[in-house]
Scaffold this active site. Structure first.
Site, short mmCIF file in Angstrom:
data_model
loop_
_atom_site.label_atom_id
_atom_site.label_comp_id
_atom_site.label_asym_id
_atom_site.label_seq_id
_atom_site.Cartn_x
_atom_site.Cartn_y
_atom_site.Cartn_z
N ASP A 133 0.84 -1.20 0.00
CA ASP A 133 0.00 0.00 0.00
C ASP A 133 0.88 1.25 0.00
O ASP A 133 1.97 1.24 0.58
CB ASP A 133 -0.90 0.02 1.23
CG ASP A 133 -2.01 -1.03 1.16
OD1 ASP A 133 -2.35 -1.44 0.03
OD2 ASP A 133 -2.53 -1.43 2.21
N ASP A 148 -6.97 -1.36 -4.57
CA ASP A 148 -8.07 -1.02 -3.66
C ASP A 148 -9.01 -0.02 -4.31
O ASP A 148 -10.23 -0.13 -4.21
CB ASP A 148 -7.52 -0.45 -2.36
CG ASP A 148 -6.72 -1.45 -1.55
OD1 ASP A 148 -6.99 -2.66 -1.67
OD2 ASP A 148 -5.82 -1.03 -0.82
#
Length: 196
Positions: A133, A148
């Site tokens: 991330d 995402d």
């Protein structure tokens, strides 16, 4: 026989568009993760603000986090649940897409985005044991990635399609076309016959 051929060709084209969208965003997701990992030397930061790269001061940062949970950092350490679950869900979803007669553009876009997001994070979990991330919005908010974002945007678009478009599009696509040569249309391959 001709109508069956057109139906098969249309379904193949439908899946080709979805596959192209999924592959394009999957490549964007994986390349962005590689670039971020290289930018941070492969070392995850503890504070995405102080240790991140400011894109918009006090609002948006590029950071690097190793997420062992689900999207946006929830359910940490459940990697071996998410891997088989993602594979099963993607398989069922692809089967449904192949079987569905609807070919609306919003269904293509939302499906491609959702598949790219699911597969993008699946690759990370399967080969790295965590998801990379790097996008942090200083609300505060969880750190996330392109995959995402694709999942969330695709799910929203799919919801819009199901609620506002699916039923109308199904009825319209199921109506016989005036030039299809189908029984009851008043036309054949040889020309038009007036109905008395």
């Amino acid at each position: 026989m001709a109508s069956a051929f057109r139906s098969g060709a249309g379904r193949d084209g439908f899946m080709v568009v979805i596959s192209l969208i999924a592959v394009i965003f999957l490549i964007i997701d994986q390349v962005s993760k590689i670039l971020i990992v290289n930018a941070f030397g492969g070392v995850a930061v503890t504070d995405p603000v102080s240790g991140g790269i400011p894109i918009i001061d006090d609002v948006l940062y590029f950071s690097y986090q190793q997420n062992e949970g689900a999207a946006f950092g929830i359910m940490q350490g459940a990697r071996w649940i998410f891997i088989p679950l993602t594979i099963i869900v993607c398989g069922i979803f692809i089967w449904w897409l192949i079987k569905t007669p609807n070919k609306h553009m919003l269904l293509k876009i939302s499906s491609g985005l959702m598949l790219s997001g699911a597969v993008g994070n699946l690759i990370d979990r399967a080969f790295l044991g965590y998801v990379r991330d790097f996008i942090y919005v200083n609300i505060p908010f969880a750190t996330f990635n392109i995959a995402d974002s694709c999942l969330v945007i695709g799910t929203i678009l799919m919801g819009i399609y199901i609620i506002f478009i699916h039923e109308k599009h199904t009825k319209r696509s199921g109506e016989p076309q005036a030039d299809s040569g189908e029984p009851g249309t008043g036309q054949t391959d040889g020309g038009s016959d007036e109905q008395l």
